[in-house]
Design a protein around this motif. Structure first.
Motif, PDB file in Angstrom:
ATOM      1  N   ASP A 153       0.809  -1.254  -0.040  1.00 49.27           N
ATOM      2  CA  ASP A 153       0.120   0.224  -0.066  1.00 49.27           C
ATOM      3  C   ASP A 153       0.913   1.214   0.137  1.00 49.27           C
ATOM      4  O   ASP A 153       0.936   1.960   1.002  1.00 49.27           O
ATOM      5  CB  ASP A 153      -1.056  -0.045   1.163  1.00 49.27           C
ATOM      6  N   SER A 154       1.480   1.465  -1.230  1.00 46.31           N
ATOM      7  CA  SER A 154       2.626   2.434  -1.264  1.00 46.31           C
ATOM      8  C   SER A 154       2.785   2.734  -2.882  1.00 46.31           C
ATOM      9  O   SER A 154       2.380   2.147  -3.534  1.00 46.31           O
ATOM     10  CB  SER A 154       3.839   1.760  -0.649  1.00 46.31           C
ATOM     11  N   ARG A 155       3.389   3.906  -2.817  1.00 46.80           N
ATOM     12  CA  ARG A 155       3.661   4.253  -4.168  1.00 46.80           C
ATOM     13  C   ARG A 155       5.245   4.066  -4.488  1.00 46.80           C
ATOM     14  O   ARG A 155       5.985   4.342  -5.493  1.00 46.80           O
ATOM     15  CB  ARG A 155       3.384   5.878  -4.508  1.00 46.80           C
ATOM     16  N   ASP A 156       6.131   3.545  -3.450  1.00 46.82           N
ATOM     17  CA  ASP A 156       7.483   3.381  -3.514  1.00 46.82           C
ATOM     18  C   ASP A 156       8.004   2.160  -4.026  1.00 46.82           C
ATOM     19  O   ASP A 156       7.135   0.919  -3.686  1.00 46.82           O
ATOM     20  CB  ASP A 156       8.036   3.880  -2.186  1.00 46.82           C
ATOM     21  N   ALA A 198      11.694  -8.205   7.014  1.00 46.32           N
ATOM     22  CA  ALA A 198      11.367  -8.419   5.548  1.00 46.32           C
ATOM     23  C   ALA A 198       9.577  -8.232   5.809  1.00 46.32           C
ATOM     24  O   ALA A 198       9.523  -7.423   4.572  1.00 46.32           O
ATOM     25  CB  ALA A 198      11.680 -10.017   5.167  1.00 46.32           C
ATOM     26  N   ALA A 199       9.023  -8.439   6.436  1.00 51.49           N
ATOM     27  CA  ALA A 199       7.619  -8.302   6.426  1.00 51.49           C
ATOM     28  C   ALA A 199       7.379  -6.669   6.422  1.00 51.49           C
ATOM     29  O   ALA A 199       6.472  -6.248   5.476  1.00 51.49           O
ATOM     30  CB  ALA A 199       6.725  -9.090   7.515  1.00 51.49           C
ATOM     31  N   GLN A 200       8.124  -6.094   7.146  1.00 54.42           N
ATOM     32  CA  GLN A 200       7.922  -4.697   7.329  1.00 54.42           C
ATOM     33  C   GLN A 200       8.294  -3.813   5.870  1.00 54.42           C
ATOM     34  O   GLN A 200       7.927  -2.832   5.502  1.00 54.42           O
ATOM     35  CB  GLN A 200       8.818  -4.124   8.289  1.00 54.42           C
ATOM     36  N   LEU A 201       9.559  -4.591   5.475  1.00 55.03           N
ATOM     37  CA  LEU A 201      10.030  -3.881   4.206  1.00 55.03           C
ATOM     38  C   LEU A 201       8.972  -4.183   2.823  1.00 55.03           C
ATOM     39  O   LEU A 201       8.659  -3.094   2.326  1.00 55.03           O
ATOM     40  CB  LEU A 201      11.032  -4.576   3.585  1.00 55.03           C
ATOM     41  N   ARG A 202       8.121  -5.347   3.127  1.00 50.99           N
ATOM     42  CA  ARG A 202       7.138  -5.460   1.884  1.00 50.99           C
ATOM     43  C   ARG A 202       5.891  -4.947   2.194  1.00 50.99           C
ATOM     44  O   ARG A 202       5.242  -4.421   1.160  1.00 50.99           O
ATOM     45  CB  ARG A 202       6.725  -6.981   1.895  1.00 50.99           C
ATOM     46  N   LYS A 203       5.584  -4.212   3.518  1.00 54.64           N
ATOM     47  CA  LYS A 203       4.389  -3.429   3.648  1.00 54.64           C
ATOM     48  C   LYS A 203       5.092  -1.788   3.047  1.00 54.64           C
ATOM     49  O   LYS A 203       4.069  -1.164   2.825  1.00 54.64           O
ATOM     50  CB  LYS A 203       4.302  -3.100   5.123  1.00 54.64           C
ATOM     51  N   ARG A 204       6.239  -1.661   3.305  1.00 59.09           N
ATOM     52  CA  ARG A 204       6.548  -0.176   2.941  1.00 59.09           C
ATOM     53  C   ARG A 204       6.789  -0.080   1.456  1.00 59.09           C
ATOM     54  O   ARG A 204       6.584   0.961   1.012  1.00 59.09           O
ATOM     55  CB  ARG A 204       7.952   0.028   3.903  1.00 59.09           C
ATOM     56  N   PHE A 205       7.441  -1.095   0.579  1.00 58.33           N
ATOM     57  CA  PHE A 205       7.780  -0.965  -0.693  1.00 58.33           C
ATOM     58  C   PHE A 205       7.014  -1.964  -1.271  1.00 58.33           C
ATOM     59  O   PHE A 205       6.905  -3.252  -0.986  1.00 58.33           O
ATOM     60  CB  PHE A 205       9.111  -0.979  -0.659  1.00 58.33           C
ATOM     61  N   ILE A 213       5.167   3.242 -13.804  1.00 58.11           N
ATOM     62  CA  ILE A 213       5.328   3.510 -12.273  1.00 58.11           C
ATOM     63  C   ILE A 213       5.392   4.840 -11.998  1.00 58.11           C
ATOM     64  O   ILE A 213       4.584   5.510 -11.190  1.00 58.11           O
ATOM     65  CB  ILE A 213       6.310   2.632 -11.560  1.00 58.11           C
ATOM     66  N   VAL A 214       6.333   5.494 -12.500  1.00 60.70           N
ATOM     67  CA  VAL A 214       6.512   6.867 -12.231  1.00 60.70           C
ATOM     68  C   VAL A 214       5.440   7.754 -12.457  1.00 60.70           C
ATOM     69  O   VAL A 214       4.984   8.818 -12.184  1.00 60.70           O
ATOM     70  CB  VAL A 214       7.930   7.547 -13.129  1.00 60.70           C
ATOM     71  N   ALA A 215       4.809   7.505 -14.118  1.00 59.73           N
ATOM     72  CA  ALA A 215       3.752   8.254 -14.462  1.00 59.73           C
ATOM     73  C   ALA A 215       2.736   8.123 -13.672  1.00 59.73           C
ATOM     74  O   ALA A 215       1.647   9.158 -13.734  1.00 59.73           O
ATOM     75  CB  ALA A 215       3.582   7.734 -15.973  1.00 59.73           C
ATOM     76  N   SER A 216       2.456   7.138 -13.026  1.00 55.56           N
ATOM     77  CA  SER A 216       1.287   6.919 -12.117  1.00 55.56           C
ATOM     78  C   SER A 216       1.311   7.649 -10.777  1.00 55.56           C
ATOM     79  O   SER A 216       0.556   7.506  -9.966  1.00 55.56           O
ATOM     80  CB  SER A 216       0.843   5.541 -12.140  1.00 55.56           C
ATOM     81  N   GLY A 217       2.651   8.336 -10.671  1.00 53.13           N
ATOM     82  CA  GLY A 217       2.718   8.826  -9.098  1.00 53.13           C
ATOM     83  C   GLY A 217       3.798   8.335  -8.534  1.00 53.13           C
ATOM     84  O   GLY A 217       3.984   8.583  -7.261  1.00 53.13           O
ATOM     85  N   GLY A 218       4.348   6.793  -8.864  1.00 53.71           N
ATOM     86  CA  GLY A 218       5.082   6.287  -7.913  1.00 53.71           C
ATOM     87  C   GLY A 218       6.675   6.504  -8.062  1.00 53.71           C
ATOM     88  O   GLY A 218       6.836   7.504  -8.626  1.00 53.71           O
TER      89      GLY A 218
END
Length: 372
Positions: free
Chosen positions: A170-173, A206-213, A262-267
């Protein structure tokens, strides 16, 4: 004169073809990654295999892989003769293409000489362990079953799919990891496997990373070249890791277009790595003063890695190559973020590859999660 005629007759009877065939032994390359160019029987138990690059000029990495089918136990001698280069990959044998062991060899200039005792049946000989397109399909299927999405980014020159695995957050990164731009670079592929295993693992970090990115994994950038056993290029005759600015090859275009979407959609692309093999372990990084944020991210990561794996060396080579079209430079210049080329030695101990790659991932994960 008589002896000259006899010699000429003997030479003219030597078979030069893409396989050697007799009642006792057949030498073939009819399998994925099978590669040599000519097979010549020099004597009843002696064979020369000529290795040629897919095209020139090329950074020479002479790959070879052959299947020997023997009707009886026998001793043979092989010469691997390299054109436009010198031997690089050291010989290994397998009875099943899964378990490999090294064999003795001698190198004399452009030739590698190998003596083998063949069992009755089939034996494979190759420069490295064979990791082909079917192996990637199995690898991707395993991660699909664990929840990753398989996407088709595009097609290769020959129409093979360029596939990516995506872990959505749930991120744009986004974090990006790619491999196998150069077909014979098996140790880099091994490192990517172990590295990704940690990133996609069950640890809290690792789970936190996958929530972040969001994660994009493209493990097999060059499926045509992998199948053909190419030394370095795709079947278009291009080094993919020199094509990231000109983007003439469809394999590179496929990944670039996805990142642009990705970038064009705001990521935002936040970090990237590509995995390779060379003569020794090394991390190619962007210079600290290149203007990337945070400037010391990679330096701090590799310093921590060096601490946890010492006395195993961590070799770091910062630099930029604006005119070479490498993936690392493309990421830094196009998206303004750090990128690292992780190179693994051809002959690095396989357990060391696993240990270092996993340690590298474990040290990087919390540092990426802490990015603002």
């Amino acid at each position: 004169m008589k002896y000259a005629l006899i010699l000429l007759a003997l030479v003219s009877n030597l078979a030069i073809a893409d396989q050697c065939q007799s009642d006792k032994l057949s030498i073939h390359k009819n399998f994925a990654m099978g590669r040599y160019n000519q097979c010549q029987q020099l004597a009843p138990d002696s064979y020369r295999l000529t290795l040629k690059p897919e095209n020139l000029p090329i950074n020479p990495s002479p790959w070879y892989a052959l299947k020997l089918v023997s009707s009886q136990s026998q001793d043979i001698e092989l010469e691997l003769l390299v054109e436009h280069g010198k031997p690089r990959y050291l010989p290994k044998i397998s009875l099943d293409k899964q378990h490999w062991q090294p064999v003795d060899y001698q190198i004399d200039g452009q030739s590698m000489h190998i003596k083998l005792t063949l069992p009755e049946g089939t034996l494979w000989l190759a420069g490295q362990e064979i990791l082909d397109n079917d192996d990637y399909q199995q690898w991707q299927k395993q991660w699909q079953e664990k929840g990753l999405a398989l996407i088709q980014l595009g097609q290769s020159v020959q129409g093979k799919p360029i596939e990516g695995l995506v872990s959505y957050a749930d991120s744009r990164d986004w974090l990006v990891f790619i491999g196998r731009q150069h077909p014979p670079e098996i140790t880099g592929a091994m490192a990517m496997d172990h590295f990704v295993d940690e990133v996609l693992g069950a640890s809290t970090e690792a789970a936190q990373l996958r929530k972040r990115f969001n994660l994009l994994l493209v493990p097999n950038m060059n499926p045509d070249g992998v199948y053909a056993g190419n030394w370095r290029h795709n079947v278009g005759g291009v080094d993919l890791n020199r094509d990231w600015f000109s983007r003439e090859q469809p394999e590179v275009q496929a990944v670039h277009q996805y990142l642009q979407k990705i970038v064009a959609s705001g990521g935002k692309i936040r970090f990237a790595m590509d995995f390779h093999s060379t003569h020794h372990d090394v991390f190619y990084t962007m210079p600290t003063d290149y203007g990337l944020t945070p400037p010391d991210l990679v330096d701090n990561w590799l310093a921590k890695l060096a601490e946890v794996i010492k006395p195993y060396p961590v070799n770091i080579k910062p630099g930029h190559n604006k005119d070479r079209g490498v993936f690392k430079q493309y990421i830094a210049d196009t998206y303004g973020v750090h990128a690292v080329t992780y190179e693994v030695g051809d002959n690095t101990d396989r357990q060391d590859i696993a240990d270092v790659a996993r340690a590298a991932a474990r040290q990087l994960i919390p540092m990426l999660s802490a990015l603002p």
